[in-house]
Write an enzyme that holds these catalytic residues in place. Structure first.
Site, PDB file in Angstrom:
ATOM      1  N   GLU A 116      60.064 -42.299 -73.004  1.00 59.17           N
ATOM      2  CA  GLU A 116      58.604 -42.199 -72.884  1.00 59.17           C
ATOM      3  C   GLU A 116      58.231 -41.917 -71.429  1.00 59.17           C
ATOM      4  OE1 GLU A 116      55.940 -41.376 -73.830  1.00 59.17           O
ATOM      5  OE2 GLU A 116      54.736 -42.947 -74.769  1.00 59.17           O
ATOM      6  N   ASP A 117      57.103 -41.253 -71.234  1.00 64.25           N
ATOM      7  CA  ASP A 117      56.679 -40.964 -69.865  1.00 64.25           C
ATOM      8  C   ASP A 117      56.161 -42.219 -69.166  1.00 64.25           C
ATOM      9  OD1 ASP A 117      54.383 -41.113 -71.462  1.00 64.25           O
ATOM     10  OD2 ASP A 117      53.577 -39.173 -70.869  1.00 64.25           O
TER      11      ASP A 117
ATOM     12  N   ARG B 191      50.657 -30.838 -66.806  1.00 62.39           N
ATOM     13  CA  ARG B 191      51.998 -31.293 -67.190  1.00 62.39           C
ATOM     14  C   ARG B 191      53.081 -30.606 -66.363  1.00 62.39           C
ATOM     15  NH1 ARG B 191      51.597 -34.303 -71.960  1.00 62.39           N
ATOM     16  NH2 ARG B 191      50.018 -33.643 -73.461  1.00 62.39           N
TER      17      ARG B 191
ATOM     18  N   PHE C 211      45.511 -43.374 -62.674  1.00 68.68           N
ATOM     19  CA  PHE C 211      45.772 -42.357 -63.695  1.00 68.68           C
ATOM     20  C   PHE C 211      46.580 -41.252 -63.032  1.00 68.68           C
ATOM     21  CE2 PHE C 211      45.334 -38.933 -66.639  1.00 68.68           C
ATOM     22  CZ  PHE C 211      45.424 -39.590 -67.858  1.00 68.68           C
TER      23      PHE C 211
ATOM     24  N   ASP D 168      51.805 -48.006 -70.733  1.00 69.70           N
ATOM     25  CA  ASP D 168      50.472 -48.369 -70.260  1.00 69.70           C
ATOM     26  C   ASP D 168      50.060 -49.647 -70.991  1.00 69.70           C
ATOM     27  OD1 ASP D 168      48.055 -48.075 -68.942  1.00 69.70           O
ATOM     28  OD2 ASP D 168      47.243 -46.659 -70.383  1.00 69.70           O
TER      29      ASP D 168
HETATM   30  P1  IMP Z   1      50.036 -46.876 -74.302  1.00 67.80           P
HETATM   31  O1  IMP Z   1      50.129 -46.914 -75.788  1.00 67.80           O
HETATM   32  O2  IMP Z   1      48.703 -47.377 -73.803  1.00 67.80           O
HETATM   33  O3  IMP Z   1      51.189 -47.537 -73.581  1.00 67.80           O
HETATM   34  O4  IMP Z   1      49.956 -45.364 -73.963  1.00 67.80           O
HETATM   35  C1  IMP Z   1      50.937 -44.682 -73.401  1.00 67.80           C
HETATM   36  C2  IMP Z   1      50.518 -43.234 -73.429  1.00 67.80           C
HETATM   37  O5  IMP Z   1      49.241 -43.024 -72.803  1.00 67.80           O
HETATM   38  C3  IMP Z   1      51.518 -42.461 -72.614  1.00 67.80           C
HETATM   39  O6  IMP Z   1      52.496 -41.931 -73.439  1.00 67.80           O
HETATM   40  C4  IMP Z   1      50.667 -41.365 -72.031  1.00 67.80           C
HETATM   41  O7  IMP Z   1      50.614 -40.289 -72.909  1.00 67.80           O
HETATM   42  C5  IMP Z   1      49.281 -41.936 -71.934  1.00 67.80           C
HETATM   43  N1  IMP Z   1      48.995 -42.382 -70.572  1.00 67.80           N
HETATM   44  C6  IMP Z   1      48.847 -43.646 -70.135  1.00 67.80           C
HETATM   45  N2  IMP Z   1      48.612 -43.681 -68.826  1.00 67.80           N
HETATM   46  C7  IMP Z   1      48.612 -42.396 -68.410  1.00 67.80           C
HETATM   47  C8  IMP Z   1      48.414 -41.777 -67.132  1.00 67.80           C
HETATM   48  O8  IMP Z   1      48.211 -42.409 -66.081  1.00 67.80           O
HETATM   49  N3  IMP Z   1      48.499 -40.429 -67.118  1.00 67.80           N
HETATM   50  C9  IMP Z   1      48.750 -39.684 -68.223  1.00 67.80           C
HETATM   51  N4  IMP Z   1      48.926 -40.222 -69.424  1.00 67.80           N
HETATM   52  C10 IMP Z   1      48.863 -41.567 -69.513  1.00 67.80           C
HETATM   53 MG    MG Z   2      52.611 -39.916 -74.114  1.00 63.64          MG
END
Ligand code: IMP
Ligand code: MG
Length: 182
Positions: A102-103, A168, A155, A106
């Site tokens: 995963e990138d 991206r 962000f 969050d």
């Molecule tokens: P989570 O379910 O809140 O952990 O969401 C994770 C997803 O939200 C990641 O896979 C990203 O696609 C997106 N995301 C969360 N923070 C960022 C950010 O700072 N930049 C870009 N995408 C983000």
């Molecule tokens: Mg993502």
């Protein structure tokens, strides 16, 4: 125009070289943990595609690729945590070593959801690789086994990560200033 990328004025958080070095270290960790075995790198579309392609080339153990996709409902401030599966793995993974790639972690809702889903495939091992972690935003208790960098609540864009599908392709990771772009 004197810049290569349209948004090279966003402040850099990690340079391409810093990322390369850290990804190489993660690759060595994975090599050590799975020596003599095979792994399935299961990338979360689309943000993890760039990280996965570099991570794959930083490891030497036998490896295949697969991809999953999920989206969250009203992800912004919602704590209900409803996540929708868009795409499951293409290949059966029973008995395999899966590394969910995963990138960014969050809220943790996406990875927690995908972790549960992948466990239904009855893998031999299931690990999580995340390039970035924003622990201050966590709603669901989840940790990466292989983590690139922990960051404050910015962000970020670049190296696969987007804002409204853009940026991206930036080679480094940059902080998107609040309110920019409108
Ligand atoms: P989570 O379910 O809140 O952990 O969401 C994770 C997803 O939200 C990641 O896979 C990203 O696609 C997106 N995301 C969360 N923070 C960022 C950010 O700072 N930049 C870009 N995408 C983000
Ligand atoms: Mg993502």
């Amino acid at each position: 125009m004197n810049s290569t990328h349209a948004n090279s004025n966003f402040p850099v958080l990690f340079t391409a070289e810093q990322i390369r070095q850290r990804v190489a270290e993660l690759g060595r960790q994975i090599d050590a943990d799975f020596a003599g075995q095979s792994v399935v790198l299961a990338g979360v579309l689309k943000g993890a595609a760039v990280f996965l392609s570099d991570l794959a080339r930083a490891i030497t153990v036998d490896c295949t690729f697969d991809f999953v996709s999920a989206s969250s409902y009203g992800k912004a401030q919602r704590s209900t945590g409803a996540v929708k599966l868009i795409k499951d793995l293409d290949h059966p993974s029973e008995g395999k070593n899966i590394i969910l790639v995963e990138d960014i972690l969050d809220s943790g809702l996406t990875v927690a959801f995908l972790r549960k889903l992948l466990l239904q495939h009855r893998p031999r091992a299931l690990k999580i690789a995340a390039l970035l972690d924003k622990p201050s935003r966590r709603l669901e208790a989840i940790d990466a086994d292989y983590l690139g960098f922990t960051i404050p609540n910015h962000f970020v864009v670049g190296y696969g990560m987007d804002f409204a599908e853009r940026y991206r392709n930036l080679p480094d990771i940059r902080i998107m200033p609040p309110g920019c772009p409108e």
